[in-house]
Motif scaffolding. Structure first.
Motif, mmCIF file in Angstrom:
data_model
loop_
_atom_site.group_PDB
_atom_site.id
_atom_site.type_symbol
_atom_site.label_atom_id
_atom_site.label_comp_id
_atom_site.label_asym_id
_atom_site.label_seq_id
_atom_site.Cartn_x
_atom_site.Cartn_y
_atom_site.Cartn_z
ATOM 1 N N PRO A 180 35.184 39.844 30.360
ATOM 2 C CA PRO A 180 34.574 39.091 31.462
ATOM 3 C C PRO A 180 34.912 39.623 32.853
ATOM 4 C CG PRO A 180 36.366 37.829 30.467
ATOM 5 C CD PRO A 180 36.154 39.036 29.610
ATOM 6 N N LYS A 181 35.970 40.405 32.969
ATOM 7 C CA LYS A 181 36.371 40.894 34.294
ATOM 8 C C LYS A 181 35.716 42.244 34.606
ATOM 9 C CE LYS A 181 39.232 37.710 35.804
ATOM 10 N NZ LYS A 181 38.955 36.967 37.058
ATOM 11 N N GLU A 182 35.252 42.372 35.835
ATOM 12 C CA GLU A 182 34.570 43.594 36.244
ATOM 13 C C GLU A 182 35.571 44.750 36.360
ATOM 14 O OE1 GLU A 182 32.324 42.643 39.784
ATOM 15 O OE2 GLU A 182 31.457 40.885 38.819
ATOM 16 N N GLY A 183 35.215 45.864 35.775
ATOM 17 C CA GLY A 183 36.081 47.041 35.849
ATOM 18 C C GLY A 183 37.084 47.136 34.714
ATOM 19 N N ALA A 184 37.112 46.163 33.791
ATOM 20 C CA ALA A 184 38.058 46.231 32.663
ATOM 21 C C ALA A 184 37.897 47.533 31.863
ATOM 22 C CB ALA A 184 37.885 45.010 31.748
ATOM 23 N N VAL B 238 37.264 50.418 32.955
ATOM 24 C CA VAL B 238 37.917 51.512 33.700
ATOM 25 C C VAL B 238 39.405 51.521 33.349
ATOM 26 C CG1 VAL B 238 38.442 52.449 35.988
ATOM 27 C CG2 VAL B 238 36.230 51.336 35.561
ATOM 28 N N VAL B 239 39.998 50.332 33.298
ATOM 29 C CA VAL B 239 41.403 50.223 32.873
ATOM 30 C C VAL B 239 41.537 50.775 31.454
ATOM 31 C CG1 VAL B 239 43.267 48.605 32.309
ATOM 32 C CG2 VAL B 239 41.871 48.235 34.353
ATOM 33 N N HIS C 155 28.995 43.201 36.131
ATOM 34 C CA HIS C 155 29.012 44.548 36.688
ATOM 35 C C HIS C 155 28.085 45.497 35.954
ATOM 36 C CE1 HIS C 155 31.621 48.212 37.944
ATOM 37 N NE2 HIS C 155 30.729 47.939 38.864
ATOM 38 N N ASN D 234 37.533 40.867 45.211
ATOM 39 C CA ASN D 234 36.573 40.282 44.274
ATOM 40 C C ASN D 234 37.337 39.477 43.217
ATOM 41 O OD1 ASN D 234 34.684 39.724 42.313
ATOM 42 N ND2 ASN D 234 34.272 41.864 41.775
ATOM 43 N N PRO D 235 37.146 38.149 43.160
ATOM 44 C CA PRO D 235 37.908 37.350 42.190
ATOM 45 C C PRO D 235 37.565 37.681 40.745
ATOM 46 C CG PRO D 235 36.201 36.008 43.259
ATOM 47 C CD PRO D 235 36.217 37.332 43.966
ATOM 48 N N ARG D 236 36.453 38.378 40.537
ATOM 49 C CA ARG D 236 36.067 38.730 39.165
ATOM 50 C C ARG D 236 36.561 40.126 38.771
ATOM 51 N NH1 ARG D 236 31.629 35.596 41.079
ATOM 52 N NH2 ARG D 236 30.886 37.400 42.244
ATOM 53 N N CYS D 237 37.268 40.797 39.671
ATOM 54 C CA CYS D 237 37.745 42.161 39.381
ATOM 55 C C CYS D 237 38.936 42.121 38.420
ATOM 56 C CB CYS D 237 38.151 42.864 40.676
ATOM 57 S SG CYS D 237 38.720 44.560 40.410
ATOM 58 N N ILE D 238 38.987 43.072 37.512
ATOM 59 C CA ILE D 238 40.075 43.140 36.521
ATOM 60 C C ILE D 238 41.442 43.250 37.184
ATOM 61 C CG2 ILE D 238 39.833 45.673 36.278
ATOM 62 C CD1 ILE D 238 40.814 43.234 33.444
ATOM 63 N N THR E 79 42.660 41.569 39.405
ATOM 64 C CA THR E 79 43.239 40.260 39.734
ATOM 65 C C THR E 79 44.096 39.724 38.584
ATOM 66 O OG1 THR E 79 41.285 39.075 38.931
ATOM 67 C CG2 THR E 79 41.332 39.641 41.283
ATOM 68 N N ALA F 128 47.997 47.368 37.067
ATOM 69 C CA ALA F 128 46.823 48.185 37.424
ATOM 70 C C ALA F 128 46.918 48.573 38.898
ATOM 71 C CB ALA F 128 45.536 47.399 37.157
ATOM 72 N N ILE G 33 42.905 50.892 43.372
ATOM 73 C CA ILE G 33 42.338 52.193 43.744
ATOM 74 C C ILE G 33 40.991 51.975 44.439
ATOM 75 C CG2 ILE G 33 41.592 54.460 42.904
ATOM 76 C CD1 ILE G 33 43.334 53.907 40.395
ATOM 77 N N ARG H 221 35.050 51.690 48.166
ATOM 78 C CA ARG H 221 34.697 50.767 47.095
ATOM 79 C C ARG H 221 35.794 50.774 46.031
ATOM 80 N NH1 ARG H 221 29.962 48.478 47.576
ATOM 81 N NH2 ARG H 221 28.381 49.488 48.876
ATOM 82 N N ALA I 129 37.582 51.133 42.703
ATOM 83 C CA ALA I 129 37.277 52.063 41.606
ATOM 84 C C ALA I 129 36.949 51.324 40.317
ATOM 85 C CB ALA I 129 38.463 52.992 41.381
ATOM 86 N N TYR I 130 37.272 50.035 40.260
ATOM 87 C CA TYR I 130 37.019 49.266 39.044
ATOM 88 C C TYR I 130 35.693 48.505 39.131
ATOM 89 C CZ TYR I 130 42.016 50.097 38.467
ATOM 90 O OH TYR I 130 43.248 50.687 38.363
ATOM 91 N N CYS I 131 35.529 47.709 40.170
ATOM 92 C CA CYS I 131 34.364 46.819 40.214
ATOM 93 C C CYS I 131 33.348 47.231 41.285
ATOM 94 C CB CYS I 131 34.804 45.377 40.441
ATOM 95 S SG CYS I 131 35.446 45.080 42.093
ATOM 96 N N GLU I 132 33.657 48.248 42.084
ATOM 97 C CA GLU I 132 32.760 48.791 43.109
ATOM 98 C C GLU I 132 32.560 47.877 44.316
ATOM 99 O OE1 GLU I 132 29.431 51.458 41.693
ATOM 100 O OE2 GLU I 132 29.665 50.188 39.938
#
Lengths: 321, 141
Positions: free
Chosen positions: A116-120, A122-123, A140, B103-107, B109, B114, B117, B129, B131-134
């Motif tokens: 559910p988290k954006e960018g997961a 990438v991790v 995303h 962004n509260p939805r970014c990983i 958080t 992590a 970046i 931007r 690097a994870y959620c742009e």
């Protein structure tokens, strides 16, 4: 239809598939040709991944994406393992994505991740020793849905260039829309018509992506009827409740853009209606029998393009470090 | 007011007036044992007023962070009491653990460990931007 296994003669070096932009136009073309070949000669691929394992790690519910990945791997003769919700994994105990991926890298030959988290993803890619495929990260990206969409357009319209693509509904949170736009801007002459309520407009970074590509353009509209006659594709999306912070906004906007057979009367004869599914009520069920409807075929194409992707990753990129 | 000149070290010149303390904090200059002087509101022909930071030690300064904070700052390197070079700054291509994604939805958080970046996206108006959620970095928001 095509030569035996088109991947054999080309050095595609697929690594992690996090964003649809991770694939070049040439690589996408290759995947489409492979998927065509799998459709034409499924028996030839029935043991292509024998002895290989695909981990499907779904931290968020999914029907189509998870099952199509699992069906794809099974039809290639491989095996599957994984979990289908956060509660049934160590994430419920607070384990990080990085740690989970480190462990699963030792159990599987490729990992499919929805989170559910954006960018997961990438991790995940930073810690994985096997290819990672993003199966959707929050609002995303959803690159394999994009491959599914490209496969549908390729099969149903015969080409991917010079098309007018209408995208309707939730363009703000709709990850399938963002991924599709980032892929389609690479085909010359693509024109986007972005049909959404003001509150659900495409984010600036997505508009910026279109603006920066010569030959691509977009216009915004708040009425599906106005855009209909020009479209080659109408891509409908669901207004997803889970993307809203409050229920009142969801209730107010969810029925804003509903497609019915009356609105389709002005469509070009060859125009196709697509939808990533699941549908709630944004497409009237009477449209299902309309000759423009292609969304159920689209879901089926998803399995074949995922088969092509798994095959490519495991044949060429699945090197254990 | 007299501030001693330095023998070996750095002088950060042309800092926008009032931003000296922010630069000091971001570069974590309070961790240093050497003499550090923040001089505020110095008269400047070019800028009207400016801040200056003098560091009395030849430290390895993170020029990427400094370039991100203010490209117009000049870094003067002093050796044996003489100016040996002036370094101009530019926007770094990548920032690691300098700013946080809002962004509260970014990983980032929720994911322990992590790195934060951000990457520079070139364009008419360069923007960083995540690097994870742009998500674009918006200063002050």
């Amino acid at each position: 239809m095509t030569e035996a296994n088109p991947l054999r003669h080309v050095d595609v070096r697929l690594r992690h598939i996090i964003d649809s932009r991770d694939l070049s136009v040439e690589e996408i073309d290759l995947l489409l040709r492979t998927a065509d070949d799998i459709l034409a000669r499924p028996a030839e691929y029935a043991a292509a991944c024998a002895g290989k394992k695909l981990a499907t790690l779904f931290y968020e519910p999914s029907t189509r994406t998870r099952l199509s990945f699992e069906a794809a791997m099974l039809e290639l003769g491989g095996s599957i393992l994984g979990f289908s919700s956060q509660d049934s994994s160590s994430a419920a105990k607070g384990e990080s994505v990085a740690d989970t991926i480190r462990i699963v890298s030792g159990y599987a030959d490729a990992i499919v991740l929805r989170h559910p988290k954006e960018g997961a993803p990438v991790v995940a890619a930073r810690h994985a020793r096997v290819p990672v495929i993003n199966a959707g990260d929050g609002g995303h990206n959803h690159p394999t849905q994009t491959l599914t969409d490209l496969m549908t357009i390729h099969r149903e319209l015969g080409n991917l260039e010079g098309l007018t693509v209408g995208l309707c509904g939730d363009l703000k949170f709709g990850r399938t829309v963002h991924s599709l736009i980032s892929a389609m801007v690479r085909y010359p002459g693509t024109r986007f018509v972005l049909i959404s309520p003001q509150e659900l407009r495409a984010p600036d970074y997505v508009l910026e992506m279109i603006r920066t590509v010569p030959g691509c353009s977009y216009e915004e509209s708040q009425r599906m009827e106005d855009a209909m006659p020009a479209l080659d594709i109408l891509y409908m999306t669901r207004v997803q409740k889970e993307r809203f912070f409050n229920e009142a906004d969801y209730v107010r906007l969810k029925d804003s853009f509903i497609l019915d057979t009356r609105k389709l009367r002005t469509a070009k004869p060859g125009m196709i209606v697509m939808h990533p599914l699941p549908r709630v009520n944004e497409i009237d069920t009477r449209v299902d029998q309309n000759p423009h409807a292609r969304y159920f075929e689209q879901a089926l194409y998803g399995k074949y393009i995922r088969m092509a992707l798994i095959l490519a990753l495991l044949e060429r990129g699945g090197v254990r470090l | 007011m007299n501030i001693d000149s330095i023998h070996n070290g750095l002088v950060l010149d042309h800092i926008k007036a009032g931003r000296g303390m922010q630069i000091y904090n971001t570069l974590r200059l309070d961790d240093l044992d050497c003499t550090v002087a923040i001089i505020k509101n110095v008269k400047s022909a070019k800028m009207g007023k400016k801040d200056i930071i003098k560091i009395d030690e030849a430290i390895d300064l993170d020029l990427d962070v400094l370039g991100f904070l203010d490209q117009d700052i000049t870094v003067n390197v002093i050796r044996e009491g003489k100016l040996v070079c002036k370094r101009r700054l530019c926007l770094p291509r990548e920032l690691v653990n300098v700013i946080r994604c809002k962004n509260p939805r970014c990983i980032t958080t929720v994911e322990q460990g992590a790195d934060q970046i951000f990457r520079l996206v070139e364009g008419d108006a360069p923007v960083y931007r995540c690097a994870y959620c742009e998500t674009a970095y918006a200063p002050g928001k």
